[in-house]
Motif scaffolding. Sequence first.
Motif, PDB file in Angstrom:
ATOM      1  N   MET A   1      -1.237  36.520  18.915  1.00 37.61           N
ATOM      2  CA  MET A   1      -1.629  36.524  17.498  1.00 37.61           C
ATOM      3  C   MET A   1      -3.120  35.971  17.246  1.00 37.61           C
ATOM      4  O   MET A   1      -3.447  35.116  17.909  1.00 37.61           O
ATOM      5  CB  MET A   1      -0.757  35.909  16.514  1.00 37.61           C
ATOM      6  N   LYS A   2      -3.979  36.787  16.647  1.00 37.77           N
ATOM      7  CA  LYS A   2      -5.409  36.470  16.439  1.00 37.77           C
ATOM      8  C   LYS A   2      -5.252  35.685  15.126  1.00 37.77           C
ATOM      9  O   LYS A   2      -4.909  35.851  14.114  1.00 37.77           O
ATOM     10  CB  LYS A   2      -6.372  37.692  16.297  1.00 37.77           C
ATOM     11  N   ILE A   3      -6.118  34.691  15.395  1.00 39.97           N
ATOM     12  CA  ILE A   3      -6.442  33.454  14.266  1.00 39.97           C
ATOM     13  C   ILE A   3      -7.999  33.410  14.079  1.00 39.97           C
ATOM     14  O   ILE A   3      -8.666  33.537  14.913  1.00 39.97           O
ATOM     15  CB  ILE A   3      -5.657  31.973  14.777  1.00 39.97           C
ATOM     16  N   ALA A   4      -8.191  33.168  12.772  1.00 33.89           N
ATOM     17  CA  ALA A   4      -9.642  33.157  12.486  1.00 33.89           C
ATOM     18  C   ALA A   4      -9.881  31.944  11.693  1.00 33.89           C
ATOM     19  O   ALA A   4      -8.902  31.326  10.940  1.00 33.89           O
ATOM     20  CB  ALA A   4     -10.002  34.244  11.457  1.00 33.89           C
ATOM     21  N   ILE A   5     -10.866  31.117  11.987  1.00 26.90           N
ATOM     22  CA  ILE A   5     -11.067  29.842  11.279  1.00 26.90           C
ATOM     23  C   ILE A   5     -12.705  29.993  10.848  1.00 26.90           C
ATOM     24  O   ILE A   5     -13.495  30.760  11.442  1.00 26.90           O
ATOM     25  CB  ILE A   5     -11.018  28.466  12.157  1.00 26.90           C
ATOM     26  N   VAL A   6     -12.670  29.649   9.727  1.00 25.75           N
ATOM     27  CA  VAL A   6     -14.173  29.736   9.008  1.00 25.75           C
ATOM     28  C   VAL A   6     -14.713  28.411   8.565  1.00 25.75           C
ATOM     29  O   VAL A   6     -14.158  27.477   8.250  1.00 25.75           O
ATOM     30  CB  VAL A   6     -13.853  30.594   7.806  1.00 25.75           C
ATOM     31  N   GLN A   7     -16.130  28.409   8.568  1.00 22.49           N
ATOM     32  CA  GLN A   7     -16.859  27.445   8.061  1.00 22.49           C
ATOM     33  C   GLN A   7     -17.721  28.033   6.734  1.00 22.49           C
ATOM     34  O   GLN A   7     -18.541  29.017   6.930  1.00 22.49           O
ATOM     35  CB  GLN A   7     -17.692  26.570   8.922  1.00 22.49           C
ATOM     36  N   THR A   8     -17.700  27.402   5.596  1.00 26.39           N
ATOM     37  CA  THR A   8     -18.102  27.898   4.387  1.00 26.39           C
ATOM     38  C   THR A   8     -18.976  26.741   3.607  1.00 26.39           C
ATOM     39  O   THR A   8     -18.824  25.726   3.850  1.00 26.39           O
ATOM     40  CB  THR A   8     -17.408  28.617   3.335  1.00 26.39           C
ATOM     41  N   LYS A   9     -20.055  27.248   3.064  1.00 26.25           N
ATOM     42  CA  LYS A   9     -20.776  26.339   2.062  1.00 26.25           C
ATOM     43  C   LYS A   9     -20.865  26.582   0.560  1.00 26.25           C
ATOM     44  O   LYS A   9     -21.273  27.186  -0.113  1.00 26.25           O
ATOM     45  CB  LYS A   9     -22.257  26.491   2.587  1.00 26.25           C
ATOM     46  N   PRO A  10     -19.378  26.188   0.005  1.00 28.60           N
ATOM     47  CA  PRO A  10     -19.181  26.387  -1.434  1.00 28.60           C
ATOM     48  C   PRO A  10     -20.288  25.727  -2.206  1.00 28.60           C
ATOM     49  O   PRO A  10     -20.644  24.699  -1.999  1.00 28.60           O
ATOM     50  CB  PRO A  10     -17.753  25.833  -1.536  1.00 28.60           C
ATOM     51  N   LEU A 130       4.929  33.004  14.835  1.00 28.36           N
ATOM     52  CA  LEU A 130       4.027  31.777  14.945  1.00 28.36           C
ATOM     53  C   LEU A 130       4.599  30.609  14.065  1.00 28.36           C
ATOM     54  O   LEU A 130       4.874  30.965  12.844  1.00 28.36           O
ATOM     55  CB  LEU A 130       2.603  32.227  14.800  1.00 28.36           C
ATOM     56  N   THR A 131       4.632  29.439  14.478  1.00 31.73           N
ATOM     57  CA  THR A 131       4.871  28.407  13.814  1.00 31.73           C
ATOM     58  C   THR A 131       3.611  27.501  13.695  1.00 31.73           C
ATOM     59  O   THR A 131       3.294  27.249  15.034  1.00 31.73           O
ATOM     60  CB  THR A 131       6.113  27.584  14.348  1.00 31.73           C
ATOM     61  N   PHE A 132       3.183  26.972  12.717  1.00 32.65           N
ATOM     62  CA  PHE A 132       1.966  26.045  12.688  1.00 32.65           C
ATOM     63  C   PHE A 132       1.927  25.186  11.809  1.00 32.65           C
ATOM     64  O   PHE A 132       2.981  24.859  10.784  1.00 32.65           O
ATOM     65  CB  PHE A 132       0.735  27.228  12.409  1.00 32.65           C
ATOM     66  N   LEU A 151       7.293  18.706  17.665  1.00 31.39           N
ATOM     67  CA  LEU A 151       8.870  18.591  17.950  1.00 31.39           C
ATOM     68  C   LEU A 151       9.568  19.531  16.880  1.00 31.39           C
ATOM     69  O   LEU A 151      10.731  19.960  17.143  1.00 31.39           O
ATOM     70  CB  LEU A 151       9.349  17.272  17.315  1.00 31.39           C
ATOM     71  N   SER A 152       8.752  20.037  15.735  1.00 30.78           N
ATOM     72  CA  SER A 152       9.413  20.839  14.694  1.00 30.78           C
ATOM     73  C   SER A 152       9.159  22.251  15.173  1.00 30.78           C
ATOM     74  O   SER A 152       9.354  23.270  14.191  1.00 30.78           O
ATOM     75  CB  SER A 152       8.821  20.755  13.473  1.00 30.78           C
ATOM     76  N   GLY A 153       8.588  22.633  16.395  1.00 29.64           N
ATOM     77  CA  GLY A 153       8.449  24.039  16.854  1.00 29.64           C
ATOM     78  C   GLY A 153       6.908  24.471  16.658  1.00 29.64           C
ATOM     79  O   GLY A 153       6.733  25.674  17.083  1.00 29.64           O
ATOM     80  N   ALA A 154       6.091  23.792  16.339  1.00 30.69           N
ATOM     81  CA  ALA A 154       4.656  24.058  16.140  1.00 30.69           C
ATOM     82  C   ALA A 154       3.857  24.704  17.435  1.00 30.69           C
ATOM     83  O   ALA A 154       3.934  23.958  18.375  1.00 30.69           O
ATOM     84  CB  ALA A 154       3.793  23.110  15.446  1.00 30.69           C
ATOM     85  N   ASP A 155       3.260  25.701  17.274  1.00 28.30           N
ATOM     86  CA  ASP A 155       2.533  26.343  18.409  1.00 28.30           C
ATOM     87  C   ASP A 155       1.100  26.230  18.281  1.00 28.30           C
ATOM     88  O   ASP A 155       0.242  26.038  19.284  1.00 28.30           O
ATOM     89  CB  ASP A 155       2.644  27.831  18.469  1.00 28.30           C
ATOM     90  N   ILE A 225     -12.808  33.541  16.126  1.00 32.19           N
ATOM     91  CA  ILE A 225     -11.640  34.255  16.242  1.00 32.19           C
ATOM     92  C   ILE A 225     -11.116  33.863  17.391  1.00 32.19           C
ATOM     93  O   ILE A 225     -11.902  33.911  18.473  1.00 32.19           O
ATOM     94  CB  ILE A 225     -11.559  35.602  16.039  1.00 32.19           C
ATOM     95  N   PHE A 226      -9.904  33.484  17.898  1.00 34.63           N
ATOM     96  CA  PHE A 226      -9.146  33.317  19.228  1.00 34.63           C
ATOM     97  C   PHE A 226      -7.746  33.658  19.088  1.00 34.63           C
ATOM     98  O   PHE A 226      -7.016  34.124  18.000  1.00 34.63           O
ATOM     99  CB  PHE A 226      -9.238  31.755  19.363  1.00 34.63           C
ATOM    100  N   GLU A 227      -7.108  33.579  20.249  1.00 38.58           N
ATOM    101  CA  GLU A 227      -5.870  34.470  20.294  1.00 38.58           C
ATOM    102  C   GLU A 227      -4.964  33.152  20.665  1.00 38.58           C
ATOM    103  O   GLU A 227      -5.098  32.394  21.590  1.00 38.58           O
ATOM    104  CB  GLU A 227      -5.859  35.391  21.226  1.00 38.58           C
ATOM    105  N   VAL A 228      -3.707  33.193  19.913  1.00 39.54           N
ATOM    106  CA  VAL A 228      -2.604  32.556  20.314  1.00 39.54           C
ATOM    107  C   VAL A 228      -1.439  33.351  20.959  1.00 39.54           C
ATOM    108  O   VAL A 228      -1.050  34.215  20.509  1.00 39.54           O
ATOM    109  CB  VAL A 228      -2.032  31.728  19.038  1.00 39.54           C
ATOM    110  N   GLU A 229      -0.913  32.599  22.086  1.00 36.63           N
ATOM    111  CA  GLU A 229       0.167  33.324  22.662  1.00 36.63           C
ATOM    112  C   GLU A 229       1.172  32.164  23.036  1.00 36.63           C
ATOM    113  O   GLU A 229       0.991  31.106  23.193  1.00 36.63           O
ATOM    114  CB  GLU A 229      -0.470  33.705  24.215  1.00 36.63           C
ATOM    115  N   LYS A 230       2.220  32.697  23.195  1.00 34.13           N
ATOM    116  CA  LYS A 230       3.449  31.852  23.386  1.00 34.13           C
ATOM    117  C   LYS A 230       3.603  31.193  24.618  1.00 34.13           C
ATOM    118  O   LYS A 230       3.167  32.026  25.773  1.00 34.13           O
ATOM    119  CB  LYS A 230       4.975  32.558  22.988  1.00 34.13           C
ATOM    120  N   GLN A 231       3.565  29.954  24.797  1.00 30.53           N
ATOM    121  CA  GLN A 231       3.639  29.266  25.991  1.00 30.53           C
ATOM    122  C   GLN A 231       4.952  28.595  26.601  1.00 30.53           C
ATOM    123  O   GLN A 231       5.502  28.505  25.881  1.00 30.53           O
ATOM    124  CB  GLN A 231       2.377  28.251  26.121  1.00 30.53           C
TER     125      GLN A 231
END
Length: 257
Positions: A1-10, A130-132, A151-155, A225-231
């Motif tokens: 799954m592709k994940i995007a993180i952003v930095q903004t200047k509100p 995905l669990t996050f 422990l709660s299953g987060a990837d 943007i980066f990719e998360v894969e089940k490990q």
Amino acid sequence: MKIAIVQTKPVINEIENNMRTIISFIDEAKEQEAQLICFPEMAFNGYNFDNLEWQVNQQKKYLNLLQGKAKIDNMTIVIGGIEKVTDRYYLAQYIIDDSIRSYNKIHIGSKESRFVAAGEEIKVFTKKELTFGIMMCYDTHFPELCTYMALSGADLILAPSAVPNDPSKRIEAWKKYLVARAYDNRVYIAANNLIFYQGGGGMICYNPSGDMIDCNSSNNEDMLIFEVEKQNYSKTSMKQRNFILDRKPEVYKKYNL
């Protein structure tokens, strides 16, 4: 799954204008096929504790707007703002898709404690397979949160922040401890920082082996943007070992850990 993180200047007290930037990044993330996008802590209105009731009221209509967009775009939107529960205010990350949920920052700074209460619940969320989890800014210094989420299953652990440091210094600080959170718990870690009028910004992400995937040390509004894969880290070799399988909670309890 592709994940995007952003930095903004509100811009403080200009939520409508800030929303234009937020929507534009969501559109860009959709074009690049990201299914989850995370904005920094307090991205709605900037790092500002004035007029908290006004901020909460302003956010309401935009939360509904973002939920409509999330449904249309089939995307989960994670964004920082202020939440009010009964008579208390919290620093919150809203998780928006089919529903609107929230995580309230547990470890708050001394300045923040004058205006907001500390959250009391560690949470994980799901997006399809995905669990996050979420650790906000100062939260990241407390390993127990990340371990509980693993422990709660987060990837994946998202770490939205609001620190007015020079972005290169923020990156160097994250390199000291986020790599340990990722490696010891075998999770992806992705941190992003709010941009202030002076300072702020910076993004970094690690894979579950503790390898840095990418980073951005600029002070400009940007997206990573980066990719998360089940490990599979359940093997017996140390290289592939899932360390949390070998925890000894019965021992830790003796020391109130």
